[in-house]
Every structure is written in C-alpha cells, then in structure tokens.
Design a protein around this motif. Structure first.
Motif, mmCIF file in Angstrom:
data_model
loop_
_atom_site.group_PDB
_atom_site.id
_atom_site.type_symbol
_atom_site.label_atom_id
_atom_site.label_comp_id
_atom_site.label_asym_id
_atom_site.label_seq_id
_atom_site.Cartn_x
_atom_site.Cartn_y
_atom_site.Cartn_z
ATOM 1 N N ASP A 162 0.891 -1.075 0.000
ATOM 2 C CA ASP A 162 -0.002 0.084 0.040
ATOM 3 C C ASP A 162 0.802 1.140 0.072
ATOM 4 O OD1 ASP A 162 0.829 0.488 2.786
ATOM 5 O OD2 ASP A 162 -0.994 -0.273 3.511
ATOM 6 N N GLU A 163 0.318 2.390 0.164
ATOM 7 C CA GLU A 163 0.833 3.666 0.217
ATOM 8 C C GLU A 163 1.895 3.887 1.189
ATOM 9 O OE1 GLU A 163 -2.376 3.963 2.444
ATOM 10 O OE2 GLU A 163 -2.223 3.668 0.343
ATOM 11 N N GLN A 164 1.900 3.134 2.184
ATOM 12 C CA GLN A 164 3.097 3.351 2.926
ATOM 13 C C GLN A 164 4.360 2.923 2.447
ATOM 14 O OE1 GLN A 164 2.665 4.606 6.120
ATOM 15 N NE2 GLN A 164 5.062 4.192 6.605
ATOM 16 N N PHE A 165 4.335 1.928 1.806
ATOM 17 C CA PHE A 165 5.737 1.424 1.159
ATOM 18 C C PHE A 165 6.385 2.786 0.299
ATOM 19 C CE2 PHE A 165 8.503 -0.276 -2.396
ATOM 20 C CZ PHE A 165 9.153 -1.103 -1.297
ATOM 21 N N GLY A 200 1.766 -4.241 13.159
ATOM 22 C CA GLY A 200 2.588 -3.094 13.535
ATOM 23 C C GLY A 200 3.736 -3.117 12.312
ATOM 24 N N SER A 201 4.468 -4.237 12.351
ATOM 25 C CA SER A 201 5.489 -4.160 11.455
ATOM 26 C C SER A 201 5.212 -4.136 9.919
ATOM 27 C CB SER A 201 6.712 -5.267 11.681
ATOM 28 O OG SER A 201 6.218 -6.504 11.493
ATOM 29 N N SER A 202 3.954 -4.783 9.693
ATOM 30 C CA SER A 202 3.536 -5.015 8.344
ATOM 31 C C SER A 202 3.052 -3.726 7.791
ATOM 32 C CB SER A 202 2.474 -6.114 8.083
ATOM 33 O OG SER A 202 2.978 -7.321 8.516
ATOM 34 N N SER A 203 2.227 -2.938 8.709
ATOM 35 C CA SER A 203 1.739 -1.720 8.351
ATOM 36 C C SER A 203 2.869 -0.526 8.272
ATOM 37 C CB SER A 203 0.936 -1.269 9.524
ATOM 38 O OG SER A 203 -0.265 -1.926 9.488
ATOM 39 N N SER A 204 3.940 -0.800 8.921
ATOM 40 C CA SER A 204 4.972 0.294 8.886
ATOM 41 C C SER A 204 5.602 0.167 7.633
ATOM 42 C CB SER A 204 5.957 0.238 9.901
ATOM 43 O OG SER A 204 6.805 -0.984 9.786
ATOM 44 N N ILE A 205 5.645 -1.020 6.783
ATOM 45 C CA ILE A 205 6.498 -1.154 5.457
ATOM 46 C C ILE A 205 5.458 -1.255 4.223
ATOM 47 C CG2 ILE A 205 8.422 -2.184 6.545
ATOM 48 C CD1 ILE A 205 7.601 -4.648 4.709
ATOM 49 N N GLY A 206 4.324 -1.213 4.699
ATOM 50 C CA GLY A 206 3.265 -1.164 3.731
ATOM 51 C C GLY A 206 2.731 -2.511 2.936
ATOM 52 N N ALA A 207 3.010 -3.685 3.945
ATOM 53 C CA ALA A 207 2.755 -4.992 3.615
ATOM 54 C C ALA A 207 1.407 -5.211 3.936
ATOM 55 C CB ALA A 207 3.601 -5.827 4.356
ATOM 56 N N ASN A 208 0.256 -4.646 3.074
ATOM 57 C CA ASN A 208 -1.056 -4.480 3.331
ATOM 58 C C ASN A 208 -1.507 -5.970 3.618
ATOM 59 O OD1 ASN A 208 -3.425 -3.128 3.447
ATOM 60 N ND2 ASN A 208 -3.950 -3.826 1.338
#
Length: 121
Positions: A33-36, A93-101
C-alpha cells in the motif's frame, strides 16, 4: 575482462524498469500500500539502501514472529491466546509500517479469531 560501462548502465536501467513493473503489480494486487511509497521517499543519497535494509529487518523479524506463532499453534494444550495476540499485534504493526497490506490484513483476521479463543479460526 568485464562488460563495457555502457552495457552496465543498460543493465541498471533494465533492473530499475523490472523493479518498477514488479512494484506496480504488487500495488495492483493489494500486497503493498501507500506506506511502502512513503518508505521509499525516506531513501536518499545518504542512505541509498534504506528500503532494502528496512525490508530485510522486516523479513528477519517476521520469521521470528511466524516461528513463535507456529509454536503456539502446534501446542496441543494451547490456551495462551493473549500471547498469540501480542505476536499478532507486533506482526500487524511491522507489516503496516512497511506497507505490507495483505500480510497486515491476514493478521487482523487472525487476531480476531484469537480474541474469540477460536483456535480453528
């Protein structure tokens, strides 16, 4: 005898194009997602390997979390849903932080089952 410099440049351009196509597919499929994209914006000349380093840390930590989750699930007498929830919160949390949606979404569903003490879920 090495390759001529012009061929090395062409190879780099081709790798960048391949990487761009791969990322476009991963975004289209909802894997990223856009977090990446925000993570990529943090990379600059002073830290040219920033994204690679962050993703490698993510994979290393994810491997540990998955090993812990697997251990909990393989325990026939498992009853520590709270501990499972802690691992899942870390993974989300870690998945969200790198965009691993997509991974984050699976963790959300897994955590919901855990909160209901639903081992099968």
């Amino acid at each position: 005898m090495g390759l001529p410099l012009w061929m090395l440049g062409w190879g780099v351009d081709r790798l960048r194009a391949d990487m761009s196509r791969l990322l476009a597919i991963l975004f289209h499929q909802g894997v990223l997602d856009e977090q990446f994209l925000q993570l990529q914006q943090l990379q600059d000349e002073s830290s040219p390997n920033f994204v690679s380093e962050v993703v490698n840390i993510y994979f290393h930590e994810s491997e540990k979390l998955l090993r812990n989750l697997r251990g909990l699930l393989l325990d026939r007498d498992f009853s520590d849903y709270k501990q499972m929830g802690i691992h899942l919160i870390q993974f989300m949390g870690s998945s969200s932080s790198i965009g691993a949606n997509r991974v984050r979404n699976v963790c959300v569903a897994f955590r919901a089952a855990s909160e209901q003490n639903n081992r099968a879920g």
